[in-house]
Design a protein around this motif. Structure first.
Motif, mmCIF file in Angstrom:
data_model
loop_
_atom_site.group_PDB
_atom_site.id
_atom_site.type_symbol
_atom_site.label_atom_id
_atom_site.label_comp_id
_atom_site.label_asym_id
_atom_site.label_seq_id
_atom_site.Cartn_x
_atom_site.Cartn_y
_atom_site.Cartn_z
ATOM 1 N N GLN B 80 0.817 -0.970 -0.252
ATOM 2 C CA GLN B 80 0.105 0.252 0.137
ATOM 3 C C GLN B 80 0.966 1.387 -0.047
ATOM 4 O OE1 GLN B 80 -2.798 0.015 3.336
ATOM 5 N NE2 GLN B 80 -4.550 -1.099 2.428
ATOM 6 N N THR B 81 0.275 2.163 -0.452
ATOM 7 C CA THR B 81 1.083 3.693 -0.565
ATOM 8 C C THR B 81 0.328 4.631 0.484
ATOM 9 O OG1 THR B 81 1.177 3.098 -2.875
ATOM 10 C CG2 THR B 81 2.265 5.239 -2.099
ATOM 11 N N ILE B 82 1.116 4.617 1.650
ATOM 12 C CA ILE B 82 0.741 5.612 2.591
ATOM 13 C C ILE B 82 1.789 6.573 2.646
ATOM 14 C CG2 ILE B 82 0.302 5.861 5.027
ATOM 15 C CD1 ILE B 82 0.110 2.621 5.119
ATOM 16 N N ASP B 83 1.245 7.903 2.490
ATOM 17 C CA ASP B 83 1.973 9.244 2.556
ATOM 18 C C ASP B 83 3.202 9.333 1.348
ATOM 19 O OD1 ASP B 83 0.123 9.869 4.465
ATOM 20 O OD2 ASP B 83 1.719 9.380 6.022
ATOM 21 N N GLY B 84 2.721 8.671 0.377
ATOM 22 C CA GLY B 84 3.710 8.785 -0.808
ATOM 23 C C GLY B 84 4.795 7.609 -0.483
ATOM 24 N N VAL B 85 4.880 6.711 0.330
ATOM 25 C CA VAL B 85 5.651 5.795 0.726
ATOM 26 C C VAL B 85 5.170 4.362 0.587
ATOM 27 C CG1 VAL B 85 7.664 4.888 2.342
ATOM 28 C CG2 VAL B 85 6.862 7.315 2.346
ATOM 29 N N GLU B 86 5.799 3.485 -0.274
ATOM 30 C CA GLU B 86 5.160 2.297 -0.468
ATOM 31 C C GLU B 86 5.696 1.261 0.659
ATOM 32 O OE1 GLU B 86 4.457 -0.714 -4.052
ATOM 33 O OE2 GLU B 86 6.434 0.473 -4.094
ATOM 34 N N ARG B 87 4.698 0.576 1.121
ATOM 35 C CA ARG B 87 4.796 -0.248 2.347
ATOM 36 C C ARG B 87 4.234 -1.596 2.329
ATOM 37 N NH1 ARG B 87 4.122 3.595 7.712
ATOM 38 N NH2 ARG B 87 5.851 4.967 7.448
ATOM 39 N N GLU B 88 4.836 -2.644 2.957
ATOM 40 C CA GLU B 88 4.215 -3.906 2.904
ATOM 41 C C GLU B 88 3.377 -4.126 4.258
ATOM 42 O OE1 GLU B 88 6.504 -7.529 2.610
ATOM 43 O OE2 GLU B 88 6.139 -7.309 0.290
ATOM 44 N N ILE B 89 2.109 -4.188 4.173
ATOM 45 C CA ILE B 89 1.147 -4.336 5.181
ATOM 46 C C ILE B 89 0.384 -5.776 5.178
ATOM 47 C CG2 ILE B 89 -0.791 -3.455 6.201
ATOM 48 C CD1 ILE B 89 -0.323 -0.781 5.293
ATOM 49 N N GLU B 90 0.544 -6.203 6.441
ATOM 50 C CA GLU B 90 -0.059 -7.525 6.619
ATOM 51 C C GLU B 90 -1.641 -7.611 6.820
ATOM 52 O OE1 GLU B 90 1.051 -10.443 9.892
ATOM 53 O OE2 GLU B 90 2.290 -11.162 8.140
ATOM 54 N N GLU B 91 -2.498 -8.155 5.898
ATOM 55 C CA GLU B 91 -3.812 -7.924 6.158
ATOM 56 C C GLU B 91 -4.597 -9.623 6.473
ATOM 57 O OE1 GLU B 91 -6.035 -4.875 3.131
ATOM 58 O OE2 GLU B 91 -6.114 -7.175 2.625
ATOM 59 N N THR B 92 -5.400 -9.218 7.556
ATOM 60 C CA THR B 92 -5.906 -10.527 7.687
ATOM 61 C C THR B 92 -7.468 -10.516 7.229
ATOM 62 O OG1 THR B 92 -4.774 -10.268 9.921
ATOM 63 C CG2 THR B 92 -6.205 -12.117 9.738
ATOM 64 N N SER B 93 -7.804 -11.533 6.380
ATOM 65 C CA SER B 93 -9.090 -11.613 5.995
ATOM 66 C C SER B 93 -9.639 -12.907 6.498
ATOM 67 C CB SER B 93 -9.007 -11.761 4.301
ATOM 68 O OG SER B 93 -8.345 -13.144 3.973
ATOM 69 N N GLU B 94 -10.931 -12.740 7.021
ATOM 70 C CA GLU B 94 -11.775 -13.965 7.421
ATOM 71 C C GLU B 94 -12.720 -14.398 6.428
ATOM 72 O OE1 GLU B 94 -13.134 -12.775 11.008
ATOM 73 O OE2 GLU B 94 -11.209 -13.021 12.183
ATOM 74 N N HIS B 95 -12.930 -15.675 6.505
ATOM 75 C CA HIS B 95 -14.241 -15.986 5.698
ATOM 76 C C HIS B 95 -14.623 -17.311 6.419
ATOM 77 C CE1 HIS B 95 -12.083 -19.175 3.352
ATOM 78 N NE2 HIS B 95 -10.962 -18.739 3.640
ATOM 79 N N VAL B 96 -15.840 -17.723 6.250
ATOM 80 C CA VAL B 96 -16.624 -18.791 6.863
ATOM 81 C C VAL B 96 -16.389 -19.893 5.947
ATOM 82 C CG1 VAL B 96 -18.608 -19.524 7.772
ATOM 83 C CG2 VAL B 96 -18.131 -17.268 8.046
ATOM 84 N N ARG B 97 -15.856 -21.011 6.352
ATOM 85 C CA ARG B 97 -16.034 -22.345 5.648
ATOM 86 C C ARG B 97 -17.101 -23.063 6.185
ATOM 87 N NH1 ARG B 97 -12.087 -26.928 6.995
ATOM 88 N NH2 ARG B 97 -13.835 -27.007 8.668
#
Lengths: 385, 195
Positions: B80-97
């Motif tokens: 993601q680009t935050i304040d003009g700086v590209e960073r790697e962010i860990e995103e947790t997604s949840e889904h129901v099996r």
């Protein structure tokens, strides 16, 4: 060889009309001396002939598998003794083998030998008891059973001095065995194995050519090899029908590839063959025992790297199976990484061998049903779980 | 024994509209299994029995597994680009099996002394009408074991010759091996409190 079940041919009167005469429904068991525990058969009889038979069981059901799922892996080990309470050591081995497959555990060499020795002793005493009970079912009240039990007692004494219990041994662990043999045990075991053939000669001289045994068992309860394979029958019952399938030879689990022994096969698939295959299997077990006791190596009996307490295998599943005295005994385990199994399943041989009981009994008389059931060799602790 | 990929190709060649998926087993046993679509399960089973290269004539173990509805968490790395700086962010997604019941068959060949090939059939849901086709017409050895799966897990087997309870008594209503089973007081009486 056909898979067609026995056809009941309706008897016809002089005009060609069906004679639907005396049909009697009886419930045999669950408290009956010949049913080897609490087992019931719903029979429909035409005179003395069986025209329908439905086995009914579950009287000893305690949901062993659910208990296993709420237990740690080690905690289930003593419960496996209670499945087939005649052969607790082979039950232990099957469970240990499944867990070892699940977690990839190695077993030291001496422990493998001890497992073979105890499993073959178990096979001896199981087949002995079966032969005794089979004769008891036929009305030979006392003598053969007591002869068999006299000899079985010597094997149980060995189990007691090795594991502390005659029947509920709880001896094996994942990665080996619980303890090494006590002093003098091997000599005692050698003595039992050495004198066993003399006993077996006497036992066979008493029974093999016995006229009553032959007339009550030959041609009774014939199981074709095609039906036996399709119905998943295993163990001595399958081999009596002439199918060469012994997991000790097929899977070579443990160290069975190091011993030379033969697999006895029957060619009629009747009750007499099932009796005879078991007697001959005892002779082969003695060969294995003699060789194993001679070549038992020194060393540790438990893999030191295995953690028995706090044991958490990685997620995965495994199916381990061995040739128990009654047939293929398997354990199917699914691990989700927690200390207790997510799924714990026992594949009980005598439960599945009962599938074809009706096919074996149709057309025979009630007295033969008792003998046929005896030759299937069931233990209700394992059937009902 | 041929690899599962090869067996999958053979099945797809013989039964054209079969849906087969390989389910990997991450453990050291590495016994991978084949997930078979319900519509073509019986033709697939018959092919496995009759094919001369496989000859899986022996259904050793038939059992059920209950997989209730679970929340699966998945972690992904997103740029993601935050304040003009590209960073790697860990995103947790949840889904129901969604929950399902599974019937597992361990097949071996007595004729060719090979195996195991593991089949899995999955029901669509965990309701009381969860059903799969019965493989008892192919392997008689599954007869009592499928009855047991019906009795303890509540899977209905279409085409089973004699689907009745086998271990529990006939009047019993529940399915004790399901993960959410709680015994009713009639089955397991609650002990009276000690005064």
């Amino acid at each position: 060889m056909s898979l067609q079940p026995f056809q009941v041919i309706p008897r016809l009167g002089s005009e060609g009309e069906p004679l639907d005469g005396e049909q009697l429904e009886i419930s045999m068991g669950p408290q009956h001396p010949s049913t080897h525990g609490v087992f019931r058969m719903d029979l429909v009889l035409d005179g003395e002939r069986v025209i329908r038979l439905k086995p009914v069981f579950g009287y000893l059901h305690r949901n062993h598998e659910k208990i296993g799922e709420n237990m740690t892996y080690l905690g289930s080990m003593p419960y496996t003794d209670r499945l087939d309470y005649f052969c607790s050591l082979t039950n232990n081995w099957a469970y240990a083998l499944a867990v070892e497959k699940l977690a990839g555990i190695q077993v030291p060499e001496r422990a493998e030998y001890l497992r073979v020795i105890t499993a073959e002793l178990t096979r001896l005493q199981n087949h002995l008891s079966l032969a005794g009970f089979l004769l008891q079912d036929m009305g030979a009240s006392g003598t053969p059973l007591m002869y068999a039990f006299r000899q079985r007692e010597k094997i149980l004494d060995l189990f007691e001095s090795l594991t502390g219990a005659r029947m509920m041994c709880n001896y094996m662990r994942f990665g080996g065995c619980r303890c090494d043999v006590p002093d003098g045990w091997l000599d005692q075991a050698r003595l039992v194995v050495e004198e066993f053939p003399r006993f077996l000669d006497e036992f066979q001289a008493l029974l093999d050519e016995n006229e009553i045994l032959m007339s009550r068992t030959q041609g009774v309860g014939v199981l074709s090899s095609a039906l036996a394979v399709n119905a998943g029958v295993t163990g001595p019952m399958l081999r009596a029908s002439g199918v060469n399938y012994d997991l000790r030879k097929v899977d070579h689990y443990g160290i069975y590839d190091r011993f030379s022994f033969q697999v006895p096969l029957g060619d009629h698939g009747d009750v007499y063959d099932r009796y005879m295959v078991r007697v001959l299997e005892m002779r082969e077990s003695l060969k294995i025992l003699e060789s194993a006791l001679r070549t038992l190596p020194p060393g540790p009996v438990l893999d030191p790297k295995t953690k028995l307490r706090g044991f958490r295998p990685k997620p995965g599943e495994a199916y381990g199976r061995i040739e128990a005295p009654k047939g293929e005994l398997g354990f199917y385990l699914i691990s989700d990484g927690s200390p207790n199994p997510y799924r714990y399943r026992v594949r009980p041989p005598s439960f599945i061998n009962l599938t074809i009981l009706e096919d074996l009994c149709l057309g025979h008389q009630v007295a033969d049903v008792v003998v046929i059931l005896g030759s299937v060799d069931i233990v209700l602790g394992e059937v009902d779980r | 024994m041929e690899s599962l990929e090869q067996i999958k190709l053979w099945i797809e060649g013989a039964v054209p509209d079969a849906r087969i998926e390989i389910v990997a087993n991450p453990g050291p046993a590495a016994q991978h299994s084949l997930l078979v679509g319900l519509d073509q399960a019986v033709p697939v089973a018959r092919f496995l029995l009759e094919d001369s290269r496989l000859r899986l004539d022996y259904a050793s173990n038939v059992t059920g597994v209950d997989w209730p509805e679970t929340m699966l968490k998945e972690k992904r790395k997103v740029k993601q680009t935050i304040d003009g700086v590209e960073r790697e962010i860990e995103e947790t997604s949840e889904h129901v099996r969604p929950g399902y019941l599974e019937v597992v068959y361990h097949l071996y060949s007595m004729a060719l002394k090979q195996g195991p090939v593991i089949l899995r059939l999955r029901t669509r849901d965990r309701t009381a009408s969860a059903r799969v086709p019965s493989l008892t017409p192919v392997w008689r050895g599954a007869e009592f074991q499928e009855r047991e799966v019906f009795d303890l897990f509540g899977v209905l087997f279409d085409g089973h010759p004699d689907l009745r309870r086998i271990l529990m008594w006939d009047g019993f209503r529940d399915f004790p091996m399901r993960k959410d089973y709680t015994p009713t007081p009639e089955v397991e009486p609650v002990p009276a409190p000690i005064p």
